[in-house]
Design a protein around this motif. Structure first.
Motif, PDB file in Angstrom:
ATOM      1  N   PHE A  30       0.639  -1.214  -0.073  1.00 49.42           N
ATOM      2  CA  PHE A  30      -0.048  -0.101   0.078  1.00 49.42           C
ATOM      3  C   PHE A  30       0.800   1.328   0.163  1.00 49.42           C
ATOM      4  O   PHE A  30       0.217   2.349   0.100  1.00 49.42           O
ATOM      5  CB  PHE A  30      -1.053  -0.152   1.252  1.00 49.42           C
ATOM      6  N   THR A  31       2.165   1.185  -0.148  1.00 48.36           N
ATOM      7  CA  THR A  31       3.173   2.220  -0.025  1.00 48.36           C
ATOM      8  C   THR A  31       2.846   3.168   1.451  1.00 48.36           C
ATOM      9  O   THR A  31       2.540   2.502   2.369  1.00 48.36           O
ATOM     10  CB  THR A  31       3.120   3.191  -1.006  1.00 48.36           C
ATOM     11  N   ASP A  32       3.343   3.955   1.715  1.00 54.96           N
ATOM     12  CA  ASP A  32       3.251   4.942   2.838  1.00 54.96           C
ATOM     13  C   ASP A  32       2.006   5.630   2.958  1.00 54.96           C
ATOM     14  O   ASP A  32       1.820   6.343   4.054  1.00 54.96           O
ATOM     15  CB  ASP A  32       4.510   5.947   3.078  1.00 54.96           C
ATOM     16  N   LYS A  33       0.897   5.359   2.193  1.00 54.28           N
ATOM     17  CA  LYS A  33      -0.330   5.958   2.077  1.00 54.28           C
ATOM     18  C   LYS A  33      -1.338   5.372   3.197  1.00 54.28           C
ATOM     19  O   LYS A  33      -2.178   5.972   3.446  1.00 54.28           O
ATOM     20  CB  LYS A  33      -0.941   6.037   0.543  1.00 54.28           C
ATOM     21  N   CYS A  34      -0.882   4.301   3.778  1.00 55.70           N
ATOM     22  CA  CYS A  34      -1.639   3.516   4.520  1.00 55.70           C
ATOM     23  C   CYS A  34      -1.535   4.259   6.111  1.00 55.70           C
ATOM     24  O   CYS A  34      -2.242   3.545   7.026  1.00 55.70           O
ATOM     25  CB  CYS A  34      -1.563   2.168   4.715  1.00 55.70           C
ATOM     26  N   TRP A  35      -0.716   4.975   6.205  1.00 57.68           N
ATOM     27  CA  TRP A  35      -0.259   5.793   7.618  1.00 57.68           C
ATOM     28  C   TRP A  35      -1.694   6.077   8.470  1.00 57.68           C
ATOM     29  O   TRP A  35      -1.607   6.020   9.550  1.00 57.68           O
ATOM     30  CB  TRP A  35       0.574   6.914   7.732  1.00 57.68           C
ATOM     31  N   PRO A  36      -2.694   6.746   7.893  1.00 56.67           N
ATOM     32  CA  PRO A  36      -3.828   6.847   8.548  1.00 56.67           C
ATOM     33  C   PRO A  36      -4.493   5.838   9.411  1.00 56.67           C
ATOM     34  O   PRO A  36      -5.189   5.876  10.506  1.00 56.67           O
ATOM     35  CB  PRO A  36      -4.733   7.694   7.712  1.00 56.67           C
ATOM     36  N   LEU A  64       0.212  -1.440  22.470  1.00 57.89           N
ATOM     37  CA  LEU A  64      -0.383  -1.501  21.101  1.00 57.89           C
ATOM     38  C   LEU A  64      -0.478  -0.298  20.374  1.00 57.89           C
ATOM     39  O   LEU A  64      -0.295  -0.010  19.528  1.00 57.89           O
ATOM     40  CB  LEU A  64      -1.715  -2.177  21.163  1.00 57.89           C
ATOM     41  N   GLY A  65      -0.971   0.776  21.259  1.00 56.28           N
ATOM     42  CA  GLY A  65      -1.193   2.105  20.690  1.00 56.28           C
ATOM     43  C   GLY A  65       0.163   2.794  20.362  1.00 56.28           C
ATOM     44  O   GLY A  65       0.353   3.450  19.265  1.00 56.28           O
ATOM     45  N   CYS A  66       1.210   2.650  21.103  1.00 59.75           N
ATOM     46  CA  CYS A  66       2.538   3.346  20.867  1.00 59.75           C
ATOM     47  C   CYS A  66       3.155   2.362  19.629  1.00 59.75           C
ATOM     48  O   CYS A  66       3.866   3.169  18.942  1.00 59.75           O
ATOM     49  CB  CYS A  66       3.291   3.091  22.076  1.00 59.75           C
ATOM     50  N   SER A  67       3.102   1.080  19.558  1.00 51.02           N
ATOM     51  CA  SER A  67       3.594   0.526  18.428  1.00 51.02           C
ATOM     52  C   SER A  67       2.816   1.026  17.222  1.00 51.02           C
ATOM     53  O   SER A  67       3.595   1.251  16.017  1.00 51.02           O
ATOM     54  CB  SER A  67       3.274  -0.933  18.671  1.00 51.02           C
ATOM     55  N   PHE A  68       1.443   1.099  17.188  1.00 51.43           N
ATOM     56  CA  PHE A  68       0.770   1.903  16.033  1.00 51.43           C
ATOM     57  C   PHE A  68       1.468   3.146  15.620  1.00 51.43           C
ATOM     58  O   PHE A  68       1.639   3.304  14.281  1.00 51.43           O
ATOM     59  CB  PHE A  68      -0.769   1.853  16.311  1.00 51.43           C
ATOM     60  N   LEU A  69       1.447   4.155  16.573  1.00 55.12           N
ATOM     61  CA  LEU A  69       2.145   5.231  16.307  1.00 55.12           C
ATOM     62  C   LEU A  69       3.593   5.302  15.935  1.00 55.12           C
ATOM     63  O   LEU A  69       4.058   5.998  14.835  1.00 55.12           O
ATOM     64  CB  LEU A  69       1.881   6.172  17.537  1.00 55.12           C
ATOM     65  N   TRP A  70       4.300   4.502  16.265  1.00 54.28           N
ATOM     66  CA  TRP A  70       5.771   4.493  16.000  1.00 54.28           C
ATOM     67  C   TRP A  70       5.671   3.836  14.560  1.00 54.28           C
ATOM     68  O   TRP A  70       6.807   4.064  13.897  1.00 54.28           O
ATOM     69  CB  TRP A  70       6.322   3.473  17.154  1.00 54.28           C
ATOM     70  N   SER A  71       4.959   2.836  14.346  1.00 59.44           N
ATOM     71  CA  SER A  71       4.941   2.235  12.786  1.00 59.44           C
ATOM     72  C   SER A  71       4.651   3.358  11.702  1.00 59.44           C
ATOM     73  O   SER A  71       5.222   3.256  10.765  1.00 59.44           O
ATOM     74  CB  SER A  71       3.825   1.106  12.862  1.00 59.44           C
ATOM     75  N   ILE A  72       4.211   4.570  12.013  1.00 60.58           N
ATOM     76  CA  ILE A  72       3.671   5.613  11.115  1.00 60.58           C
ATOM     77  C   ILE A  72       5.255   6.101  10.515  1.00 60.58           C
ATOM     78  O   ILE A  72       5.612   6.119   9.511  1.00 60.58           O
ATOM     79  CB  ILE A  72       3.074   6.847  11.619  1.00 60.58           C
ATOM     80  N   GLY A  73       6.096   6.398  11.657  1.00 61.94           N
ATOM     81  CA  GLY A  73       7.588   6.623  11.147  1.00 61.94           C
ATOM     82  C   GLY A  73       8.283   5.688  10.413  1.00 61.94           C
ATOM     83  O   GLY A  73       8.992   6.010   9.602  1.00 61.94           O
ATOM     84  N   GLU A  74       8.362   4.415  10.892  1.00 61.70           N
ATOM     85  CA  GLU A  74       8.864   3.185  10.374  1.00 61.70           C
ATOM     86  C   GLU A  74       8.189   3.196   8.908  1.00 61.70           C
ATOM     87  O   GLU A  74       8.965   2.645   8.142  1.00 61.70           O
ATOM     88  CB  GLU A  74       8.683   1.968  11.085  1.00 61.70           C
ATOM     89  N   LEU A  75       6.904   3.431   8.481  1.00 66.87           N
ATOM     90  CA  LEU A  75       6.552   3.335   7.353  1.00 66.87           C
ATOM     91  C   LEU A  75       7.182   4.434   6.337  1.00 66.87           C
ATOM     92  O   LEU A  75       7.597   4.024   5.031  1.00 66.87           O
ATOM     93  CB  LEU A  75       4.982   3.833   7.342  1.00 66.87           C
ATOM     94  N   LYS A  76       7.419   5.682   6.780  1.00 71.97           N
ATOM     95  CA  LYS A  76       8.051   6.704   6.009  1.00 71.97           C
ATOM     96  C   LYS A  76       9.546   6.197   5.990  1.00 71.97           C
ATOM     97  O   LYS A  76      10.031   6.529   4.895  1.00 71.97           O
ATOM     98  CB  LYS A  76       8.009   7.991   6.711  1.00 71.97           C
ATOM     99  N   GLU A  77      10.063   5.704   6.737  1.00 74.29           N
ATOM    100  CA  GLU A  77      11.398   5.303   6.792  1.00 74.29           C
ATOM    101  C   GLU A  77      11.702   4.187   5.710  1.00 74.29           C
ATOM    102  O   GLU A  77      12.798   4.159   4.994  1.00 74.29           O
ATOM    103  CB  GLU A  77      12.226   4.861   8.100  1.00 74.29           C
ATOM    104  N   GLN A  78      10.936   3.254   5.838  1.00 72.68           N
ATOM    105  CA  GLN A  78      10.730   2.201   4.980  1.00 72.68           C
ATOM    106  C   GLN A  78      10.596   2.581   3.203  1.00 72.68           C
ATOM    107  O   GLN A  78      11.303   2.000   2.576  1.00 72.68           O
ATOM    108  CB  GLN A  78       9.837   1.110   5.331  1.00 72.68           C
ATOM    109  N   ARG A  79       9.802   3.427   3.183  1.00 73.74           N
ATOM    110  CA  ARG A  79       9.791   4.119   1.874  1.00 73.74           C
ATOM    111  C   ARG A  79      10.760   4.799   1.193  1.00 73.74           C
ATOM    112  O   ARG A  79      11.367   4.619   0.290  1.00 73.74           O
ATOM    113  CB  ARG A  79       8.597   5.179   2.222  1.00 73.74           C
ATOM    114  N   LYS A  80      11.574   5.486   2.214  1.00 77.96           N
ATOM    115  CA  LYS A  80      12.902   6.284   1.801  1.00 77.96           C
ATOM    116  C   LYS A  80      13.808   4.834   1.471  1.00 77.96           C
ATOM    117  O   LYS A  80      14.652   5.238   0.461  1.00 77.96           O
ATOM    118  CB  LYS A  80      13.494   6.983   3.100  1.00 77.96           C
ATOM    119  N   GLU A  82      13.406   2.267   0.330  1.00 77.12           N
ATOM    120  CA  GLU A  82      12.799   1.259  -0.876  1.00 77.12           C
ATOM    121  C   GLU A  82      13.091   2.497  -2.057  1.00 77.12           C
ATOM    122  O   GLU A  82      13.680   2.009  -2.954  1.00 77.12           O
ATOM    123  CB  GLU A  82      11.429   1.119  -0.892  1.00 77.12           C
ATOM    124  N   LEU A  83      12.918   3.632  -1.927  1.00 72.00           N
ATOM    125  CA  LEU A  83      13.156   4.643  -3.112  1.00 72.00           C
ATOM    126  C   LEU A  83      14.781   4.688  -3.420  1.00 72.00           C
ATOM    127  O   LEU A  83      15.250   4.859  -4.518  1.00 72.00           O
ATOM    128  CB  LEU A  83      12.800   6.105  -2.541  1.00 72.00           C
TER     129      LEU A  83
END
Length: 92
Positions: A30-36, A64-80, A82-83
Motif C-alpha cells: 500500500f506504500t506509505d499512504k496507509c499511515w492514517p 499496542l497504541g504506541c506500536s501503531f504510532l511508532w509504525s507511522i515513522g517506520e512506514l516513512k523510513e521504509q519508503r525512503k 525502498e526509493l
C-alpha cells in the motif's frame, strides 16, 4: 510472586516483533499512504487503554497504541529505503 511485569514485557516484545513485518508488508502493498490506519489504531488503542481497569490490559493496550504510532515513522523510513534502493543508491 508477581508475574505482571514479566507478562507485560513478553507481550510488548511480541508486539514489536509482530509490527515489524506488518510495517514492511503494508509499505510493500500500500506504500506509505496507509499511515492514517496506523494513526487511528494508535489513538483508539491509547484511548481505550485509559478506560480499562485491568492493569495488564491497560498496559498492553497502551503498548499496542504506541506500536501503531511508532509504525507511522517506520512506514516513512521504509519508503525512503525502498526509493534509495530503486535509484541504485547504496545504503551505509
Amino acid at each position: 510472586m508477581n508475574f505482571m511485569g514479566l507478562i507485560i514485557s513478553v507481550a510488548v516484545f511480541l508486539l514489536i516483533g509482530v509490527f515489524h513485518p506488518i510495517v514492511i508488508k503494508c509499505e510493500y502493498y500500500f506504500t506509505d499512504k496507509c499511515w492514517p490506519v496506523f494513526l487511528v489504531g494508535g489513538i483508539v488503542s491509547i484511548v481505550v487503554s485509559l478506560m480499562v481497569d485491568n492493569i495488564v490490559g491497560s498496559c498492553l493496550l497502551g503498548a499496542l497504541g504506541c506500536s501503531f504510532l511508532w509504525s507511522i515513522g517506520e512506514l516513512k523510513e521504509q519508503r525512503k529505503v525502498e526509493l534509495r534502493e530503486l535509484n541504485g543508491v547504496k545504503l551505509p
